[in-house]
Scaffold this active site. Structure first.
Site, PDB file in Angstrom:
ATOM      1  N   TRP A  64     -12.571  13.059   7.662  1.00 25.86           N
ATOM      2  CA  TRP A  64     -11.324  12.096   8.735  1.00 25.86           C
ATOM      3  C   TRP A  64     -11.167  11.628   7.094  1.00 25.86           C
ATOM      4  CZ3 TRP A  64      -7.765   8.893   9.486  1.00 25.86           C
ATOM      5  CH2 TRP A  64      -7.399   9.321  10.384  1.00 25.86           C
TER       6      TRP A  64
ATOM      7  N   ARG B 226     -13.713  -4.855   4.721  1.00 26.89           N
ATOM      8  CA  ARG B 226     -12.241  -4.404   5.816  1.00 26.89           C
ATOM      9  C   ARG B 226     -12.724  -3.985   6.904  1.00 26.89           C
ATOM     10  NH1 ARG B 226      -9.152  -0.692   5.951  1.00 26.89           N
ATOM     11  NH2 ARG B 226      -7.461  -1.772   5.869  1.00 26.89           N
TER      12      ARG B 226
ATOM     13  N   ASP C 168      -4.858   4.344   0.068  1.00 27.19           N
ATOM     14  CA  ASP C 168      -6.185   4.630   0.877  1.00 27.19           C
ATOM     15  C   ASP C 168      -6.458   5.636   0.473  1.00 27.19           C
ATOM     16  OD1 ASP C 168      -7.813   5.086   3.140  1.00 27.19           O
ATOM     17  OD2 ASP C 168      -6.679   3.759   4.397  1.00 27.19           O
TER      18      ASP C 168
ATOM     19  N   ARG D  92       1.027  -1.317   0.314  1.00 26.71           N
ATOM     20  CA  ARG D  92      -0.325   0.286   0.250  1.00 26.71           C
ATOM     21  C   ARG D  92       0.701   1.500   0.270  1.00 26.71           C
ATOM     22  NH1 ARG D  92      -3.707   2.619   5.268  1.00 26.71           N
ATOM     23  NH2 ARG D  92      -1.930   3.528   5.780  1.00 26.71           N
TER      24      ARG D  92
ATOM     25  N   HIS E  96      -8.912   7.648   2.052  1.00 27.08           N
ATOM     26  CA  HIS E  96      -9.328   8.169   3.989  1.00 27.08           C
ATOM     27  C   HIS E  96     -10.134   8.763   3.743  1.00 27.08           C
ATOM     28  CE1 HIS E  96      -6.109   5.961   6.807  1.00 27.08           C
ATOM     29  NE2 HIS E  96      -5.875   6.802   5.696  1.00 27.08           N
TER      30      HIS E  96
ATOM     31  N   GLU F  92      -4.118  -6.774   5.751  1.00 29.02           N
ATOM     32  CA  GLU F  92      -3.041  -5.267   6.195  1.00 29.02           C
ATOM     33  C   GLU F  92      -1.957  -5.905   7.048  1.00 29.02           C
ATOM     34  OE1 GLU F  92      -5.168  -1.894   8.168  1.00 29.02           O
ATOM     35  OE2 GLU F  92      -3.398  -1.046   7.389  1.00 29.02           O
TER      36      GLU F  92
ATOM     37  N   GLU G 224      -9.216   2.715  -1.160  1.00 24.08           N
ATOM     38  CA  GLU G 224      -9.819   2.919  -0.272  1.00 24.08           C
ATOM     39  C   GLU G 224     -10.839   3.770   0.530  1.00 24.08           C
ATOM     40  OE1 GLU G 224      -7.539   0.384   2.268  1.00 24.08           O
ATOM     41  OE2 GLU G 224      -8.285   1.308   4.247  1.00 24.08           O
TER      42      GLU G 224
ATOM     43  N   TYR H 183      -2.029  12.237   6.444  1.00 26.35           N
ATOM     44  CA  TYR H 183      -1.882  11.178   7.622  1.00 26.35           C
ATOM     45  C   TYR H 183      -1.528   9.838   6.289  1.00 26.35           C
ATOM     46  CZ  TYR H 183      -4.274   8.462   9.725  1.00 26.35           C
ATOM     47  OH  TYR H 183      -4.493   6.883  11.025  1.00 26.35           O
TER      48      TYR H 183
ATOM     49  N   GLU I 245     -13.503   0.260   7.527  1.00 19.41           N
ATOM     50  CA  GLU I 245     -12.650   0.055   8.671  1.00 19.41           C
ATOM     51  C   GLU I 245     -13.393   0.001   9.636  1.00 19.41           C
ATOM     52  OE1 GLU I 245      -8.446   1.650   7.070  1.00 19.41           O
ATOM     53  OE2 GLU I 245      -9.418   3.152   8.581  1.00 19.41           O
TER      54      GLU I 245
HETATM   55  C1  GCO Z   1      -5.682   1.866   7.520  1.00 21.98           C
HETATM   56  C2  GCO Z   1      -6.262   2.638   8.454  1.00 21.98           C
HETATM   57  C3  GCO Z   1      -5.826   3.099   9.984  1.00 21.98           C
HETATM   58  C4  GCO Z   1      -6.188   3.808  10.710  1.00 21.98           C
HETATM   59  C5  GCO Z   1      -5.978   3.581  11.598  1.00 21.98           C
HETATM   60  C6  GCO Z   1      -7.828   4.866  12.575  1.00 21.98           C
HETATM   61  O1  GCO Z   1      -6.024   1.339   6.682  1.00 21.98           O
HETATM   62  O2  GCO Z   1      -4.592   0.885   7.997  1.00 21.98           O
HETATM   63  O3  GCO Z   1      -6.580   3.665   7.470  1.00 21.98           O
HETATM   64  O4  GCO Z   1      -3.784   3.621   8.889  1.00 21.98           O
HETATM   65  O5  GCO Z   1      -6.961   5.404  10.499  1.00 21.98           O
HETATM   66  O6  GCO Z   1      -6.163   2.700  12.139  1.00 21.98           O
HETATM   67  O7  GCO Z   1      -7.406   4.641  13.616  1.00 21.98           O
HETATM   68 MG    MG Z   2      -7.534   2.615   5.899  1.00 23.85          MG
END
Ligand code: GCO
Ligand code: MG
Length: 404
Positions: free
Chosen positions: A404, A285, A212, A147, A214, A341, A238, A159, A264
């Site tokens: 976020w 996920r 990702d 990733r 986010h 992951e 993602e 981030y 997630e």
């Molecule tokens: C991922 C995630 C993490 C989250 C985190 C939040 O794909 O692993 O997006 O980086 O941001 O788990 O607590």
């Molecule tokens: Mg993620």
């Protein structure tokens, strides 16, 4: 056999973890992960104050019944705090069942469906040369899928990108308040396709690459990004849009064939139902701890299997090795497993939580120890008390708080 003791253990060996420890009248110990990044103590209280007293005297073999007792019986269903607490009990009871049977969890779930679980690692870089180095590092460790998260010109911090040359990142900063980042979606959208173009030029066509977003895009922006990334054949894209609105994915899906992965932040099968039944995603996920544990996530994966959606459990460092072990056992046995992951924990975390799961040549295996195959060194854990830590918040350049 009865449950005679229930303990909630909060420890912070480099980051916070909440662990539930259930002891039976036969002296068998089951462990469950209850960690909810940035809101750890809420789950610890839920377990200590509201669940532990209900467990004393119960038969630990009744996993399904106990799950329903805690979920339906509470009246207040769902939500990450509740579901993490229920999940911790569930994992601990499966751990006990495995130890009673003398079998690793994956055997109780139907046995192995494959020889190992394909893992993906994280590579990050502030710029392209750093990112390429980071991908090479992960390939050298044996990973076969990567990733990639990258810095964006004009943005000081992004981030998911390691700060100051650190290859991995810890998704939460210690401190009394969240740190703040400035985010600019237009700059991100302009930059990302060229990064994948250059990664493909450098690494060739075969390496599975993931990314990702986010939850930061609108459906229109997500559709545009998906289309622009299609030539680079990603394994998945993602979390493109905020997760509360599954219907947003209809528009995205109509415009791009890029494989999509979501889940997630989900904590219930109903969060997944529309995405699965309309085949709006390709990978589900959910984290075992945040979606009600092994019992509930198995049901989500079975529903996904009907719609050709593959399981890819969330495995960041902010879930403990107990959750991670559960994910690998489930992954090894599930017919529709996709990828796992694998964000490696710091060595100290692996000392506090000794585990039988192992990574070898790109694949994860849960090991053959009975139950989950994780033990907690309580003495070592007690040397690292809880420290407040938060995920960062993102603002647009004009000061508006962003998704976020
Ligand atoms: C991922 C995630 C993490 C989250 C985190 C939040 O794909 O692993 O997006 O980086 O941001 O788990 O607590
Ligand atoms: Mg993620």
């Amino acid at each position: 056999m009865k449950i005679v003791d229930v303990q909630v253990i909060v420890t912070s060996p480099t980051r916070n973890f909440v662990t539930l420890k259930i002891t039976t009248s036969d002296g068998i110990i089951g462990l469950g992960d209850a960690t909810l990044n940035g809101r750890e103590l809420a789950v610890a209280s839920y377990l200590r104050d509201h669940i532990s007293p209900l467990l004393i005297g119960r038969d630990p073999s009744r996993i399904e019944d106990t799950w329903n007792y805690l979920y339906k019986g509470a009246y207040w269903r769902r939500g990450p705090v509740t579901m993490a607490a229920v999940a911790a009990v569930d994992m601990a009871l499966w751990d006990i069942k495995g130890k009673v049977a003398g079998l690793p969890l994956y055997q109780l779930l139907g046995g192995a469906s494959r020889t190992g679980c394909l893992a993906y690692a994280h590579a990050t870089g502030a710029d392209l040369p750093e990112l390429i180095d980071s991908v090479h590092e992960q390939l050298d460790l044996g990973y076969r899928a990567i990733r990639v998260q990258t810095g964006v010109p004009g943005l000081e911090k992004v981030y998911g990108v390691g700060h100051s040359g650190v290859a991995t990142y810890e998704p939460a900063d210690r401190g009394a308040r969240p740190s703040e980042e400035i985010w600019d979606t237009s700059a991100y959208l302009r930059h990302i396709p060229s990064v994948f173009e250059q990664l493909r030029n450098h690494f060739g066509q075969e390496l599975p690459l993931l990314h990702d977003a986010h939850h930061r895009l609108t459906p229109q922006q997500a559709a545009r990004l998906g289309k622009e990334l299609e030539p680079y054949d990603l394994f998945w894209l993602e979390d493109v849009t905020p997760a509360e609105n599954p219907a947003a994915l209809r528009l995205v899906r109509q415009h791009t064939t890029i494989p999509l992965a979501i889940g997630e932040v989900f904590n219930n099968i109903w969060d997944t139902e529309l995405l699965l039944s309309e085949q709006l995603i390709d990978f589900i996920r959910c984290a075992i701890v945040h979606a009600g544990g092994i019992t509930h996530v198995r049901k989500i994966w079975s529903l996904a299997e009907l719609y050709q959606v593959r399981a890819a459990s969330h495995g960041p460092t902010d879930v403990s090795p107990i959750n991670f072990a559960a994910a690998v056992h489930m992954g090894l046995s599930a017919a529709n497993f996709g990828i796992q992951e694998h964000m490696r924990h710091q060595p100290l975390v692996d000392e506090v939580f000794r585990h039988a799961f192992r990574f070898d040549d790109g694949y994860l295996h849960p090991g053959e120890e009975p139950g989950l195959g994780v033990s907690l060194d309580e003495e070592l854990a007690s040397r690292y008390p809880y420290e407040s830590a938060y995920l960062p918040v993102a603002y647009l350049p004009d000061g508006t708080l962003h998704d976020w």
